[in-house]
Design an enzyme around this catalytic site. Structure first.
Site, short mmCIF file in Angstrom:
data_model
loop_
_atom_site.label_atom_id
_atom_site.label_comp_id
_atom_site.label_asym_id
_atom_site.label_seq_id
_atom_site.Cartn_x
_atom_site.Cartn_y
_atom_site.Cartn_z
N CYS A 90 18.34 -39.95 -7.62
CA CYS A 90 19.55 -39.39 -9.48
C CYS A 90 20.24 -39.87 -9.85
CB CYS A 90 19.44 -37.42 -9.28
SG CYS A 90 20.76 -36.89 -7.33
N THR A 91 21.47 -39.14 -10.04
CA THR A 91 22.62 -40.02 -10.67
C THR A 91 23.95 -40.33 -9.35
OG1 THR A 91 22.06 -38.89 -12.80
CG2 THR A 91 23.37 -40.57 -11.88
#
Length: 256
Positions: A182-183
């Site tokens: 994810c980020t």
């Protein structure tokens, strides 16, 4: 670029949320910082922007609380502050999955660092010869900005949709090494535990998410930019602001 942008999170039990919110908001206002801090019983998730001296002062203040002593933020820079105001919000979860039995504070799933993932992608398999499947845990409007092109992207509109999407496609992952990303690490940390809970083997999370991967591996094998939840819209592989067509209306909340 004079403005330092930081993101950090920590899963830790918090039971003094209203008082903690007021203290954090006062400290941020005193230092003229802008951004968003999310507080929930399961922990803290923060995104802040300001001059280096002010950011460092806030982090020194935050780490004086033993619950946050080991928080190490990820950094990037911009010419301007990419937030309009300072908010500290109370929520039920710092990243909403609606699976209350998943408690990362009690133990993390195994993690793979940026250098290791890059090596696996370079060689086409993990160090034991298994096929590696990347699972993007972000929303569709984020993956539209950039992603590992070989990753599984379920085109979800919300993180809460991901468990059902995975359940319908479970056979894809049999006998493979799975790396969720994810980020900034918060979603893949939670989801890696979910995958373990449903009996999946050889599950890893990408340590520090895409932002740390850009920092340590130069974004190798990545295509496009990385969506961020502020006025920059996205950052490129050098962690500099990048252009994106994502509308601010899609930025419904701040996650990492």
């Amino acid at each position: 670029m004079p403005i330092l942008n930081i993101s950090a999170y920590r899963f830790v039990s918090l039971d003094d949320l209203p008082a903690l919110r007021e203290r954090m908001l006062a400290q941020c206002h005193a230092l003229a910082l802008k951004g968003t801090i999310l507080l929930a019983p399961e922990g803290i998730n923060l995104f802040l922007a300001g001059p280096r001296e002010a950011i460092d002062a806030f982090m020194d203040w935050l780490r004086s609380d033993t619950r946050f002593a080991d928080m190490q933020p990820k950094e990037s820079f911009s010419d301007d502050v990419p937030f309009k105001r300072m908010r500290v919000r109370l929520k039920k979860e710092i990243i909403t999955l609606r699976h209350p039995t998943i408690r990362p504070e009690g133990g993390r799933a195994p993690a793979v660092d940026a250098a290791t993932l890059k090596r696996w992608l370079d060689q086409g398999h993990d160090d034991e010869g298994r096929e590696v499947v990347l699972l993007d845990t972000r929303n569709a409007y984020e993956t539209d900005v950039g992603m590992f092109p070989q990753a599984v992207d379920y085109r979800i509109a919300s993180f809460t949709e991901l468990p059902a999407a995975l359940a319908a496609d479970r056979a894809r992952y049999d006998d493979k090494t799975v790396v969720s990303y994810c980020t900034g690490g918060i979603r893949c940390e939670k989801f890696a535990l979910h995958m373990q809970d449903i009996g999946m083997q050889r599950v890893f999370q990408l340590e520090g998410g895409v932002l740390k991967y850009f920092e340590e591996a130069g974004g190798a094998h990545w295509q496009g930019g990385c969506f961020v939840f502020d006025e920059r819209g996205a950052v490129d592989k050098t962690l500099s602001p990048a252009t994106t067509d994502a509308s601010p209306d899609t930025r419904r909340d701040t996650v990492a």
